[in-house]
Design a protein around this motif. Structure first.
Motif, PDB file in Angstrom:
ATOM      1  N   VAL B  21       0.471   9.992  -5.378  1.00 48.88           N
ATOM      2  CA  VAL B  21       1.795   9.886  -5.976  1.00 48.88           C
ATOM      3  C   VAL B  21       2.348   8.484  -5.704  1.00 48.88           C
ATOM      4  O   VAL B  21       2.135   7.920  -4.640  1.00 48.88           O
ATOM      5  CB  VAL B  21       2.736  11.009  -5.457  1.00 48.88           C
ATOM      6  N   ILE B  22       2.971   7.924  -6.728  1.00 51.88           N
ATOM      7  CA  ILE B  22       3.577   6.595  -6.591  1.00 51.88           C
ATOM      8  C   ILE B  22       5.083   6.745  -6.676  1.00 51.88           C
ATOM      9  O   ILE B  22       5.596   7.354  -7.619  1.00 51.88           O
ATOM     10  CB  ILE B  22       3.092   5.653  -7.710  1.00 51.88           C
ATOM     11  N   ILE B  23       5.783   6.244  -5.672  1.00 49.83           N
ATOM     12  CA  ILE B  23       7.240   6.279  -5.704  1.00 49.83           C
ATOM     13  C   ILE B  23       7.749   4.852  -5.904  1.00 49.83           C
ATOM     14  O   ILE B  23       7.642   4.027  -4.995  1.00 49.83           O
ATOM     15  CB  ILE B  23       7.828   6.828  -4.387  1.00 49.83           C
ATOM     16  N   PRO B  24       8.282   4.555  -7.083  1.00 47.95           N
ATOM     17  CA  PRO B  24       8.926   3.249  -7.252  1.00 47.95           C
ATOM     18  C   PRO B  24      10.232   3.273  -6.468  1.00 47.95           C
ATOM     19  O   PRO B  24      11.055   4.154  -6.673  1.00 47.95           O
ATOM     20  CB  PRO B  24       9.186   3.161  -8.756  1.00 47.95           C
ATOM     21  N   PHE B  25      10.385   2.326  -5.560  1.00 47.18           N
ATOM     22  CA  PHE B  25      11.529   2.333  -4.656  1.00 47.18           C
ATOM     23  C   PHE B  25      12.268   1.011  -4.804  1.00 47.18           C
ATOM     24  O   PHE B  25      11.683  -0.049  -4.598  1.00 47.18           O
ATOM     25  CB  PHE B  25      11.003   2.522  -3.233  1.00 47.18           C
ATOM     26  N   ALA B  26      13.538   1.061  -5.187  1.00 42.32           N
ATOM     27  CA  ALA B  26      14.236  -0.186  -5.490  1.00 42.32           C
ATOM     28  C   ALA B  26      15.677  -0.154  -4.987  1.00 42.32           C
ATOM     29  O   ALA B  26      16.254   0.910  -4.795  1.00 42.32           O
ATOM     30  CB  ALA B  26      14.230  -0.440  -6.987  1.00 42.32           C
ATOM     31  N   ILE B  91       2.131   6.612  -2.105  1.00 46.34           N
ATOM     32  CA  ILE B  91       2.243   5.153  -2.158  1.00 46.34           C
ATOM     33  C   ILE B  91       3.656   4.780  -2.593  1.00 46.34           C
ATOM     34  O   ILE B  91       4.150   5.279  -3.605  1.00 46.34           O
ATOM     35  CB  ILE B  91       1.235   4.560  -3.155  1.00 46.34           C
ATOM     36  N   VAL B  92       4.288   3.934  -1.811  1.00 47.04           N
ATOM     37  CA  VAL B  92       5.609   3.444  -2.177  1.00 47.04           C
ATOM     38  C   VAL B  92       5.437   2.055  -2.772  1.00 47.04           C
ATOM     39  O   VAL B  92       4.796   1.192  -2.190  1.00 47.04           O
ATOM     40  CB  VAL B  92       6.530   3.368  -0.943  1.00 47.04           C
ATOM     41  N   LEU B  93       5.966   1.898  -3.983  1.00 44.68           N
ATOM     42  CA  LEU B  93       5.848   0.625  -4.684  1.00 44.68           C
ATOM     43  C   LEU B  93       7.222  -0.019  -4.658  1.00 44.68           C
ATOM     44  O   LEU B  93       8.172   0.529  -5.208  1.00 44.68           O
ATOM     45  CB  LEU B  93       5.408   0.924  -6.121  1.00 44.68           C
ATOM     46  N   THR B  94       7.340  -1.148  -3.997  1.00 45.35           N
ATOM     47  CA  THR B  94       8.678  -1.687  -3.787  1.00 45.35           C
ATOM     48  C   THR B  94       8.687  -3.196  -3.575  1.00 45.35           C
ATOM     49  O   THR B  94       7.655  -3.802  -3.311  1.00 45.35           O
ATOM     50  CB  THR B  94       9.331  -1.004  -2.565  1.00 45.35           C
ATOM     51  N   ASN B 104       1.545   4.824   2.438  1.00 44.15           N
ATOM     52  CA  ASN B 104       1.088   3.499   2.056  1.00 44.15           C
ATOM     53  C   ASN B 104       2.201   2.776   1.320  1.00 44.15           C
ATOM     54  O   ASN B 104       2.997   3.388   0.623  1.00 44.15           O
ATOM     55  CB  ASN B 104      -0.122   3.599   1.149  1.00 44.15           C
ATOM     56  N   LYS B 105       2.199   1.462   1.471  1.00 43.35           N
ATOM     57  CA  LYS B 105       3.218   0.706   0.767  1.00 43.35           C
ATOM     58  C   LYS B 105       2.559  -0.452   0.041  1.00 43.35           C
ATOM     59  O   LYS B 105       1.697  -1.130   0.604  1.00 43.35           O
ATOM     60  CB  LYS B 105       4.227   0.177   1.780  1.00 43.35           C
ATOM     61  N   ILE B 106       2.900  -0.620  -1.219  1.00 42.26           N
ATOM     62  CA  ILE B 106       2.439  -1.799  -1.942  1.00 42.26           C
ATOM     63  C   ILE B 106       3.672  -2.635  -2.241  1.00 42.26           C
ATOM     64  O   ILE B 106       4.629  -2.152  -2.839  1.00 42.26           O
ATOM     65  CB  ILE B 106       1.723  -1.413  -3.254  1.00 42.26           C
ATOM     66  N   ARG B 107       3.645  -3.873  -1.767  1.00 37.14           N
ATOM     67  CA  ARG B 107       4.821  -4.710  -1.946  1.00 37.14           C
ATOM     68  C   ARG B 107       4.608  -5.613  -3.152  1.00 37.14           C
ATOM     69  O   ARG B 107       3.609  -6.318  -3.254  1.00 37.14           O
ATOM     70  CB  ARG B 107       5.045  -5.544  -0.682  1.00 37.14           C
ATOM     71  N   LEU B 108       5.555  -5.586  -4.080  1.00 38.77           N
ATOM     72  CA  LEU B 108       5.469  -6.427  -5.274  1.00 38.77           C
ATOM     73  C   LEU B 108       6.051  -7.798  -4.979  1.00 38.77           C
ATOM     74  O   LEU B 108       6.892  -7.947  -4.095  1.00 38.77           O
ATOM     75  CB  LEU B 108       6.254  -5.798  -6.422  1.00 38.77           C
TER      76      LEU B 108
END
Lengths: 166, 142
Positions: B21-26, B91-94, B104-108
């Motif tokens: 699961v991907i959580i876009p976090f902003a 996975i947190v996408l932020t 897990n975190k993927i930093r943009l």
């Protein structure tokens, strides 16, 4: 052998002549309008022209992008999708890149261990070049096919249909 | 998969395949940096659309989760729920600095999209998407 045309005959002829022109002037455009949808359908078709030349297509599948307008309930948007296109003899084949398992995008030769197959990165699904799903991998059916054509040397893409090569 | 009725029905039956699961976090702080946050949110959404196209069959992309003051407590609550549902990878996408706990975190990257020509924009976004895809695959291969 002169034949006399009476005044009455002359008036009849000229009135009929002028009258039929007038009637034709009114009826012909109406008839053309009525038939117009028939001509339209033929001329337009549903093929979408791409920017890839047909002669550039080889036996190695390549990505060919195509754009179309899609209506989603409230708003219209331009969508760009792509198909895998390759040449098979004198035929050009276009395959959908959508995995038949759960809808990921498949790549050609995406897995180093399988250089001549379509590969789905999500669950390691594999397909032959003609779209046939390889038993033992998750996909449940072959990749869909697209109608392909050629217009002025460019590839055109039409409707999607179930794979007929397998 | 997206958080809509059609996809959620499929998700229920295929949870063993859709394990990520991907959580876009902003952030949506209304402070001096608001324009930056807005730009980041836009990029985040574009990246999510591309991810959905590529990895539809193995990802659930949740609606973007917004925060103020970099508060991550809601995120913690949400991940507990997601784990209970059966997801293996979260996975947190932020763009944010915050370090979430057991996920897990993927930093943009922060990309100033507004000052770019369209071609440049496309190129930058495509690069960013590729980086994210690689990170996702490496999480799957762990």
């Amino acid at each position: 052998m002169s034949q006399k045309v009476t005044r009455r005959q002359f008036l009849n002829y000229s009135l009929m002549g002028v009258g039929s022109f007038m009637a034709a002037g009114a009826i012909l455009p109406m008839g053309r309008f009525a038939l117009d949808p028939l001509f339209q359908g033929e001329a337009q078709g549903s093929m979408i022209t791409t920017s890839v030349k047909a002669e550039e297509i080889t036996e190695e599948p390549v990505k060919v992008d195509f754009s179309y307008e899609q209506q989603d309930a409230w708003y219209k948007s331009e969508v760009t999708d792509f198909v895998w296109v390759y040449r098979d003899g004198d035929q050009i084949i276009a395959l959908s890149p959508i995995c038949k398992h759960l809808g990921c995008t498949v790549t050609w030769a995406g897995d180093d261990a399988n250089p001549n197959k379509f590969f789905c990165p999500c669950h390691n699904g594999l397909y032959e070049k003609n779209g046939k799903n390889i038993p033992g991998t998750p996909p449940r059916g072959p990749l869909d096919q697209y109608e392909v054509g050629e217009s002025d040397g460019f590839i055109t893409i039409g409707e999607m249909f179930e794979n007929e090569l397998v | 998969m997206l958080y809509n009725q059609k996809d959620l029905k499929v998700l229920k039956d295929e949870i063993e395949f859709i394990d990520t699961v991907i959580i876009p976090f902003a952030a949506m702080d209304m402070d001096m940096k608001a324009p930056v946050h807005a730009g980041n949110l836009e990029l985040l959404q574009i990246v999510c659309v591309q991810l959905e196209k590529q990895f539809k069959g193995r990802l659930l992309i949740t609606p973007p989760m917004m925060t103020v003051g970099e508060d991550t407590s809601l995120l913690g609550m949400y991940t507990t729920q997601l784990r209970e549902y059966g997801f293996k990878n979260i996975i947190v996408l932020t763009h944010l600095q915050a370090e979430p706990g057991d996920m897990n975190k993927i930093r943009l990257n922060e990309i100033p999209l507004e000052n770019m020509s369209d071609d440049m924009k496309m190129e930058m976004i495509n690069d960013e998407v590729k980086t994210v895809m690689k990170s996702v695959i490496s999480i799957w291969n762990q």
